[in-house]
Design a protein around this motif. Sequence first.
Motif, PDB file in Angstrom:
ATOM      1  N   ASP A 119      24.165  27.306 -17.572  1.00  0.00           N
ATOM      2  CA  ASP A 119      24.207  27.692 -18.981  1.00  0.00           C
ATOM      3  C   ASP A 119      25.420  27.066 -19.657  1.00  0.00           C
ATOM      4  O   ASP A 119      26.258  26.421 -19.024  1.00  0.00           O
ATOM      5  CB  ASP A 119      24.209  29.220 -19.129  1.00  0.00           C
ATOM      6  N   ALA A 120      25.510  27.272 -20.969  1.00  0.00           N
ATOM      7  CA  ALA A 120      26.592  26.652 -21.753  1.00  0.00           C
ATOM      8  C   ALA A 120      27.959  27.134 -21.288  1.00  0.00           C
ATOM      9  O   ALA A 120      28.925  26.358 -21.226  1.00  0.00           O
ATOM     10  CB  ALA A 120      26.390  26.968 -23.234  1.00  0.00           C
ATOM     11  N   GLU A 121      28.050  28.415 -20.920  1.00  0.00           N
ATOM     12  CA  GLU A 121      29.317  28.990 -20.491  1.00  0.00           C
ATOM     13  C   GLU A 121      29.805  28.331 -19.206  1.00  0.00           C
ATOM     14  O   GLU A 121      30.977  28.002 -19.053  1.00  0.00           O
ATOM     15  CB  GLU A 121      29.161  30.505 -20.292  1.00  0.00           C
ATOM     16  N   TYR A 122      28.875  28.086 -18.280  1.00  0.00           N
ATOM     17  CA  TYR A 122      29.226  27.438 -17.022  1.00  0.00           C
ATOM     18  C   TYR A 122      29.699  26.002 -17.283  1.00  0.00           C
ATOM     19  O   TYR A 122      30.713  25.564 -16.752  1.00  0.00           O
ATOM     20  CB  TYR A 122      28.012  27.422 -16.091  1.00  0.00           C
ATOM     21  N   CYS A 123      28.959  25.273 -18.106  1.00  0.00           N
ATOM     22  CA  CYS A 123      29.280  23.859 -18.361  1.00  0.00           C
ATOM     23  C   CYS A 123      30.616  23.704 -19.084  1.00  0.00           C
ATOM     24  O   CYS A 123      31.305  22.697 -18.908  1.00  0.00           O
ATOM     25  CB  CYS A 123      28.160  23.209 -19.172  1.00  0.00           C
ATOM     26  N   ALA A 124      30.986  24.706 -19.879  1.00  0.00           N
ATOM     27  CA  ALA A 124      32.270  24.645 -20.575  1.00  0.00           C
ATOM     28  C   ALA A 124      33.440  24.651 -19.593  1.00  0.00           C
ATOM     29  O   ALA A 124      34.501  24.084 -19.863  1.00  0.00           O
ATOM     30  CB  ALA A 124      32.391  25.827 -21.541  1.00  0.00           C
ATOM     31  N   ASP A 125      33.244  25.304 -18.440  1.00  0.00           N
ATOM     32  CA  ASP A 125      34.306  25.401 -17.431  1.00  0.00           C
ATOM     33  C   ASP A 125      34.204  24.336 -16.347  1.00  0.00           C
ATOM     34  O   ASP A 125      35.062  24.263 -15.467  1.00  0.00           O
ATOM     35  CB  ASP A 125      34.270  26.787 -16.766  1.00  0.00           C
ATOM     36  N   HIS A 126      33.136  23.515 -16.348  1.00  0.00           N
ATOM     37  CA  HIS A 126      32.936  22.521 -15.296  1.00  0.00           C
ATOM     38  C   HIS A 126      32.678  21.153 -15.923  1.00  0.00           C
ATOM     39  O   HIS A 126      31.575  20.888 -16.418  1.00  0.00           O
ATOM     40  CB  HIS A 126      31.768  22.911 -14.385  1.00  0.00           C
ATOM     41  N   ALA A 127      33.681  20.300 -15.907  1.00  0.00           N
ATOM     42  CA  ALA A 127      33.572  18.969 -16.509  1.00  0.00           C
ATOM     43  C   ALA A 127      32.475  18.162 -15.826  1.00  0.00           C
ATOM     44  O   ALA A 127      32.337  18.187 -14.601  1.00  0.00           O
ATOM     45  CB  ALA A 127      34.903  18.238 -16.395  1.00  0.00           C
ATOM     46  N   GLY A 132      21.228  23.076 -18.469  1.00  0.00           N
ATOM     47  CA  GLY A 132      19.823  22.835 -18.175  1.00  0.00           C
ATOM     48  C   GLY A 132      19.404  23.341 -16.809  1.00  0.00           C
ATOM     49  O   GLY A 132      20.131  24.080 -16.149  1.00  0.00           O
ATOM     50  N   GLU A 133      18.221  22.912 -16.390  1.00  0.00           N
ATOM     51  CA  GLU A 133      17.626  23.346 -15.123  1.00  0.00           C
ATOM     52  C   GLU A 133      17.618  22.180 -14.132  1.00  0.00           C
ATOM     53  O   GLU A 133      17.238  21.059 -14.493  1.00  0.00           O
ATOM     54  CB  GLU A 133      16.208  23.853 -15.359  1.00  0.00           C
ATOM     55  N   TYR A 134      18.011  22.477 -12.907  1.00  0.00           N
ATOM     56  CA  TYR A 134      18.187  21.423 -11.910  1.00  0.00           C
ATOM     57  C   TYR A 134      17.639  21.858 -10.547  1.00  0.00           C
ATOM     58  O   TYR A 134      17.528  23.053 -10.264  1.00  0.00           O
ATOM     59  CB  TYR A 134      19.675  21.062 -11.756  1.00  0.00           C
ATOM     60  N   ILE A 135      17.339  20.851  -9.745  1.00  0.00           N
ATOM     61  CA  ILE A 135      17.015  21.099  -8.340  1.00  0.00           C
ATOM     62  C   ILE A 135      18.247  20.701  -7.547  1.00  0.00           C
ATOM     63  O   ILE A 135      18.780  19.604  -7.704  1.00  0.00           O
ATOM     64  CB  ILE A 135      15.791  20.278  -7.884  1.00  0.00           C
ATOM     65  N   MET A 136      18.716  21.628  -6.724  1.00  0.00           N
ATOM     66  CA  MET A 136      19.909  21.405  -5.909  1.00  0.00           C
ATOM     67  C   MET A 136      19.489  20.898  -4.528  1.00  0.00           C
ATOM     68  O   MET A 136      18.621  21.477  -3.885  1.00  0.00           O
ATOM     69  CB  MET A 136      20.693  22.708  -5.762  1.00  0.00           C
ATOM     70  N   LEU A 137      20.108  19.810  -4.096  1.00  0.00           N
ATOM     71  CA  LEU A 137      19.900  19.267  -2.751  1.00  0.00           C
ATOM     72  C   LEU A 137      21.258  19.234  -2.059  1.00  0.00           C
ATOM     73  O   LEU A 137      22.184  18.567  -2.521  1.00  0.00           O
ATOM     74  CB  LEU A 137      19.311  17.850  -2.833  1.00  0.00           C
ATOM     75  N   THR A 138      21.387  19.988  -0.959  1.00  0.00           N
ATOM     76  CA  THR A 138      22.670  20.118  -0.269  1.00  0.00           C
ATOM     77  C   THR A 138      22.583  19.561   1.145  1.00  0.00           C
ATOM     78  O   THR A 138      21.626  19.837   1.867  1.00  0.00           O
ATOM     79  CB  THR A 138      23.082  21.605  -0.192  1.00  0.00           C
ATOM     80  N   VAL A 139      23.585  18.768   1.517  1.00  0.00           N
ATOM     81  CA  VAL A 139      23.714  18.286   2.902  1.00  0.00           C
ATOM     82  C   VAL A 139      25.097  18.707   3.402  1.00  0.00           C
ATOM     83  O   VAL A 139      26.116  18.298   2.842  1.00  0.00           O
ATOM     84  CB  VAL A 139      23.556  16.757   3.000  1.00  0.00           C
TER      85      VAL A 139
END
Length: 345
Positions: A119-127, A132-139
Motif C-alpha cells: 500500500d501507499a503507506e508501506y511504499c512511503a517507508d521503502h525506497a 500495487g499487487e505482486y507475486i513474491m518469489l523467495t530463494v
Amino acid sequence: MTIDQINETHPLYANLDEIRNAANRSADLTRQLLAFARQQPIAPKPLDLNDTVEGMLKMLRRIIGEDIDLVWMPGKTLWKVNMDPSQIDQLLANLCVNARDAISGVGKMTIETENVIFDAEYCADHAGFTEGEYIMLTVGDNGCGMDKETQSQIFEPFFTTKEIGKGTGLGLATIYGIIKQNKGFINVYSEPDHGTVFTIYLPRYMDKEDLVSHDIIEEPAIYGHEVILLVEDEPILLNMTTTMLERKGYTVLAASTPEEAISLAETYSEKIQLLITDVVMPEMNGRDLAKKILSINPSLKCLFASGYTADVIAHHGVLNSGVNFIQKPFSVKALANKVRDVLDG
C-alpha cells in the motif's frame, strides 16, 4: 561440424573442443550483458510461477547436488505474472547456483511463492517500492551469508566473491536487470554465518476479466493499547517499527540490544504484554532473549521477526516451528494484523 567429422583421438580434437567451449562462454556472456542492459529480446506471456518453478525442480536439484535439501513451498491461488519463461529459468538457476556455492557441505535451500500487496503507506517507508499487487518469489539458503559491505555491491556488474575463473560477476547483475525490465524489485537479507534470502517481487498480471472485476479491498486499520518491548539491532528498522506501532496506539519500549531489552523488562513499572524481537542479533539470538525475559514476565507473549523465512530460521535450530513469526520487510498493515493476532490469540 568439424568436430563431428574427426575422431576424438585426432590431435586437433582437443583444440577444436576448446574453440567450441570459448564460443559458448562468449554467447553466455553476451546474453548476460544484454539482460543486464535490458536489451535482450524477450517474449513475455502470462505465467503461473508455481507451474514454472515446478517444471524446473528436477533440473535445479541436479544443479545443486545431493548434499543440499531443496524445499519447495508454493503459495496458494497464486496470481499470474507476465514474463518470458526463459527469464524465470535464468533467475532461479542463478540464485540456486549462488546458494549452492554459499553452502559448505550439507545444507538446505528453500524456494517460496506468495501473493503480496504493497500500500501507499508501506511504499512511503521503502525506497524503490511501488504501490500495487505482486507475486513474491523467495530463494533462501543456510550458507555462509554476507556482511553489509558485500551486500551493498552484489548487484554491480563484474563484482564477485568467487575465485578467479569461478564466476563472471554477472549473475546477480543479470537478475537485477531482468527484474527491473519486468517492473519488479528485489530485496536481499543476509547475516554472516546465517545464510541469505533473496526476495523478488514481480507485478501481478491481470487479463480483461481481472481488470473488470478486480478491486483492492481496504481492510480496517487495527489499533491497540498494550505495551510492547521491541528489540532490533538495526537502528533504522528499530525507529521505523517503533513509529509503525505507536501510530497504531501501542506504547513501545525500544531496545537496540538484548541486554538493553532485559534491563527494560526488569525495570519498567507497568506490565509488558508483548515482546517483538529480531531473531538474529550479534549478542544473543531472539529465542534465548525470549527465554530470559519470560523468566522475568511469564505471561509475556512473543513475536519473532527476521529477514529470513520461518522455514530457514527453524532449520538453523534458532526457532521451533509453529512460533509466532513475521518476515521482514513487513507493511504497517501486516505488522498491525500480526501483533493483534498474537495478543488476542
